[in-house]
Motif scaffolding. Sequence first.
Motif, short mmCIF file in Angstrom:
data_model
loop_
_atom_site.label_atom_id
_atom_site.label_comp_id
_atom_site.label_asym_id
_atom_site.label_seq_id
_atom_site.Cartn_x
_atom_site.Cartn_y
_atom_site.Cartn_z
N SER A 123 -22.80 2.58 5.16
CA SER A 123 -24.05 2.86 4.43
C SER A 123 -23.83 3.32 2.99
CB SER A 123 -24.86 3.90 5.20
OG SER A 123 -24.10 5.06 5.41
N GLY A 124 -22.66 3.88 2.68
CA GLY A 124 -22.47 4.31 1.29
C GLY A 124 -21.05 4.74 1.00
N GLY A 171 -32.86 7.84 10.05
CA GLY A 171 -32.79 6.63 10.88
C GLY A 171 -32.88 5.30 10.15
N ASN A 180 -30.88 3.50 7.85
CA ASN A 180 -29.80 2.50 7.76
C ASN A 180 -29.47 1.96 9.16
OD1 ASN A 180 -26.64 3.18 8.43
ND2 ASN A 180 -27.77 5.08 8.10
N LYS A 213 -29.80 2.81 0.19
CA LYS A 213 -31.11 3.36 -0.17
C LYS A 213 -31.91 2.51 -1.18
CE LYS A 213 -30.80 7.23 2.35
NZ LYS A 213 -31.75 7.69 3.37
N GLY A 229 -29.58 9.81 10.03
CA GLY A 229 -30.21 11.01 9.48
C GLY A 229 -31.68 10.91 9.85
N ALA A 237 -18.87 7.63 2.25
CA ALA A 237 -19.71 8.84 2.16
C ALA A 237 -19.54 9.59 3.49
CB ALA A 237 -21.16 8.44 1.97
N GLN A 268 -28.06 10.56 -2.58
CA GLN A 268 -28.05 9.08 -2.52
C GLN A 268 -29.47 8.55 -2.69
OE1 GLN A 268 -25.60 6.89 -2.33
NE2 GLN A 268 -23.94 7.60 -1.05
N SER A 307 -25.31 2.99 -2.10
CA SER A 307 -25.70 3.06 -0.68
C SER A 307 -26.79 2.05 -0.37
CB SER A 307 -26.22 4.46 -0.34
OG SER A 307 -27.56 4.61 -0.79
#
Length: 477
Positions: free
Chosen positions: A436-437, A289, A291, A134, A287, A405, A161, A132
């Motif tokens: 994002s993932g 914010g 990504n 992250k 989530g 994801a 993640q 991802s």
Amino acid sequence: MMRHDAWNHCWVRTLVTIGGKAMSDTKILLEERQMPHQWYNIIPDLPEKLSPPLDPATQTPLTPDKLEAIFPKSLIAQEMSPTRWIDIPEDILKIYSLWRPTPLYRAKRLEQYLDTPAEIYYKNEAVSPAGSHKPNTAIAQAYFNKLEGIKRIATETGAGQWGSALALACNYFNIACRVYMVRVSYDQKPYRKILMKVWGAEVIPSPSNLTEAGRRILAKDPDSPGSLGVAISEAVNDTVVNQPTTKYSLGSVLNHVCMHQTVIGLECQKQLEKINRYPDIVIGCCGGGSNLAGISFPYIHDRISKRKKVRVIAVEPQSCPSLTRGPYTYDYGDSACLTPLMLMYTVGHDFIPPKIHAGGLRYHGVSPLVSLLHKTGFIEAVAYHQTEIFEAASIFAKTEGILPAPETAHAIKCAIDEAKKAKEEKKKKVILFNFSGHGHFDLSSYEAYLAGKLEDYEYPQDKIEEALRHLPKIKVA
Ligand SMILES: Cc1ncc(COP(=O)(O)O)c(C=O)c1O
């Protein structure tokens, strides 16, 4: 030329020039040397001054020294920095180069499936080792902690993640890592915790008996599924008890985290420029914010400084609708009220969202930067139910091949809806979203979806209202 070489050559030529049209725009790649060497800090460009975080004890603006109990000084400086461009240290660039620059894809098969005049592009952040976006901030945070001699980091994770990204980063910098993992994800996603353990982290299901904050939640509800808000309380509690050698690290929400993620949007700008395109719409799931911030802030900079017309859309779950249905107000970042108060959209710090499979989107608040940009009209927001996002994820997997994801599937659903609108309006729009993932550790969620066992959780109005009643009473200017 040998016969089969000539045949290969001819076959390759056919592939790249089907119908005389160049096909080289499926994957838009950058050279390693084209990776951004600076992060973009949006703070000096905001349409309004960002309200300061407040001290949870006194409810007065927080001074940097108060944050030193949980964060290293260099990250606190970034959190409050008025500097627009911040150099990325060489050691971080070296690790980024293991997977960055990430490819930008044109989703041609998805476009064909939708029969849309829109061009759909996605930035594939799933190619990082943890799968991802992250690690973009995990590597940076571990690096700055290491510089200040920190030996151990505590954190929380929802879907796993973020926990795996930080486990990877701590492994590179030889820092011990403890991850409080939201219990529902700990049970739903058993393989994420194994990945974290392989990279050397210790993984604790949250709420746990190891912290005061966890024990308090368990006393109220021994079967609590947990939430990001609760897991953050546990990680902060752990840090305070184990200071000064332990620090806390957050995978989203904060200004410096959003800034580290801007490498995503900065690369997209170069990639789309290469093929002479500019997005009409930029989409990210939301989530905390980060990504969304990463892909969109460089474009919001264009909108502010060059008056570019670009829409930015945040996508969240109906079951945790902070931007679409929460108030804009000061709230704590965690359930036990240990963190500073932030001005943001929130559904209340003690709201425990339903057990949806997009665990990374089960957070009550949204980054103060994203919140301010939503309030001022720079970021729009939409919310979806989980069955419709899994349907979108399946369409994507069948057309583009990659399994998203569940968090990412929110952005895909929105991109599909916008492409359908473009078809109705007969407009040739350019849609960009953040992939994002990947969902390789989310197969139990797909299994539930395929078996027809996924439920859509109605917005629990009474529960949210109850959580909102516990908001601190602070007047917003
Ligand atoms: C794949 C993926 N996308 C998105 C998110 C949401 O986080 P954020 O809003 O900070 O990008 C998460 C959080 O865990 C995630 O794992």
